[in-house]
Enzyme design. Structure first.
Site, PDB file in Angstrom:
ATOM      1  N   GLY A  83       0.890  -1.045  -0.020  1.00 23.64           N
ATOM      2  CA  GLY A  83       0.082  -0.129   0.037  1.00 23.64           C
ATOM      3  C   GLY A  83       0.806   1.513  -0.128  1.00 23.64           C
ATOM      4  N   GLY A  85       4.417   1.252  -1.271  1.00 23.87           N
ATOM      5  CA  GLY A  85       5.256   1.706  -2.021  1.00 23.87           C
ATOM      6  C   GLY A  85       5.635   0.344  -2.580  1.00 23.87           C
ATOM      7  N   THR A  86       6.535   0.243  -3.697  1.00 25.69           N
ATOM      8  CA  THR A  86       7.074  -1.012  -4.250  1.00 25.69           C
ATOM      9  C   THR A  86       8.536  -1.529  -3.862  1.00 25.69           C
ATOM     10  OG1 THR A  86       6.000   0.061  -6.627  1.00 25.69           O
ATOM     11  CG2 THR A  86       7.338  -1.991  -6.834  1.00 25.69           C
ATOM     12  N   ASP A 200      -2.139  -3.312   9.223  1.00 27.32           N
ATOM     13  CA  ASP A 200      -2.762  -4.137   8.038  1.00 27.32           C
ATOM     14  C   ASP A 200      -1.678  -5.796   7.642  1.00 27.32           C
ATOM     15  OD1 ASP A 200      -3.911  -3.877   4.679  1.00 27.32           O
ATOM     16  OD2 ASP A 200      -1.608  -3.473   4.814  1.00 27.32           O
ATOM     17  N   ASP A 218       6.233  -4.504   6.537  1.00 34.81           N
ATOM     18  CA  ASP A 218       5.015  -3.716   5.794  1.00 34.81           C
ATOM     19  C   ASP A 218       4.646  -2.953   7.079  1.00 34.81           C
ATOM     20  OD1 ASP A 218       3.919  -1.986   4.279  1.00 34.81           O
ATOM     21  OD2 ASP A 218       2.927  -2.919   2.721  1.00 34.81           O
TER      22      ASP A 218
END
Length: 352
Positions: A83, A85-86, A200, A218
């Site tokens: 959510g 970043g890559t 998350d 994350d």
């Protein structure tokens, strides 16, 4: 002569103040020393800087080498998207690789806040079930978070067919992942000061190391919470299908919200289905409702993942029951993550 009790009280007050001041000074000095030890190096870059922590396995690694690699990142290096970043795989040499999360800067200030939250949450965490943060980079147009690379990808990949080796997870592996993830989240909730609410928790944020140990990752949505607080009011964010029902109504992030999300992950491990599986959408239901109905009828075998060939029935049923405790509609009825760890540990002990 002065009043003795008054003098005693005066001396006690002076002593207490001196003690408190000395503690503050010592804490500041220790913090500064920790900062010096933590930073193996900090290099200035054009429009930013790169910092690597002592947790890095290659302390001799030159920051410029890593920085130059990040400048050449392309789509073929992508190993995941979150959510906030890559995520790319960055190979420094044949024996050194990192996972690098890139967050582009722009009009959306929330990305910068996500970067700051992740730094705050991860900077001093060392736990076997949480992904290690090795360093970070700030540049004019983007921020980077530098993590250890998890060779087996995510739990989502293994459960839902994206894993490169296409291996099916047996029950001992699933149990091990469930317990490891629970321990990682429990550490965030109970042992970190301030406490950390992840916000998350989902199968794609549970990564697997070379030993198939679960690592929680994350922290872009993570919220720091003082021990005496019960919730933090914030914007509603997270992933549909994993969010606790009360979160939509109140906008309050709580540890019990993470517990609910973990309950959904347990159902994924047991059923092999995503909470947003197309079959549920077509039938107008969802994973939680579907499983609750079947478990109440004592027909757990009907929802169990078909890829599970050999399993101890009692362990499976106990884990279903733990998942349903996590998924109680009323937050106060849900167990804490510390209690969940104990219950999961008892699942195996009961079989011995």
């Amino acid at each position: 002569m002065g009043n003795p009790p008054v003098l005693i009280a005066f001396y006690i007050t002076i002593s207490v103040v001196a003690f408190v001041i000395s503690k503050i000074v010592i804490s500041i000095l220790l913090y500064k020393r920790w900062k010096r030890k933590q930073r193996v190096y900090e290099d200035g870059l054009s429009g930013g800087k790169i910092v690597m922590f002592r947790s890095s396995t290659k302390v001799s690694l030159k920051s410029n080498a890593l920085f130059k690699k990040t400048l050449r990142l392309s789509n073929k290096d992508i190993i995941g998207r979150g959510g906030y970043g890559t995520v790319y795989k960055v190979m420094i040499d044949e024996s050194t690789a990192y996972a690098v999360k890139r967050l582009n800067k722009g009009a959306n200030d929330e990305r910068d806040r996500g970067f700051e939250r992740e730094l705050e949450a991860m900077g001093d965490i060392k736990h076997r079930n949480i992904v290690n943060l090795h360093g970070y980079c700030t540049a004019s147009h983007y921020n980077l978070l530098i993590y250890e690379l998890m060779p087996n990808g995510s739990l989502d990949s293994f459960l839902h067919g994206k894993a490169m080796n296409k291996k099916s997870l047996d029950w001992p592996s699933r149990y091990k992942i469930a317990l490891g993830a629970a321990r990682g989240i429990a550490y965030l909730h109970h042992d970190c000061i301030p406490h950390i609410i992840h916000r998350d928790i989902k199968s794609s944020n549970i990564l697997l190391d070379q030993n198939m140990e679960a690592r929680v990752s994350d922290f872009g949505l993570a919220t720091l919470m003082e021990p005496d607080k019960t919730h933090v009011s914030t914007f509603v964010a997270g992933t549909f299908g994993y969010l606790a029902p009360e979160y939509f109504d109140t906008g309050r992030a709580t540890a019990k919200g993470d517990v609910y999300s973990f309950g959904v992950v347990l159902l994924e491990l047991l059923t092999g289905k995503r909470p947003t599986d197309e079959a549920f959408i077509e039938e107008g239901t969802k994973l939680v409702t579907w499983v609750k109905t079947v478990v109440q009828e004592k027909r757990e075998e009907l929802v169990l993942d078909r890829n599970l060939d050999d399993f101890p029935v009692e362990e499976i049923n106990s884990t279903f029951n733990i998942a349903l405790m996590c998924l109680e509609p009323e937050p106060y009825k849900r167990p804490s993550m510390a209690d969940i760890v104990k219950m999961l540990e008892q699942v195996k002990k009961a079989e011995l």
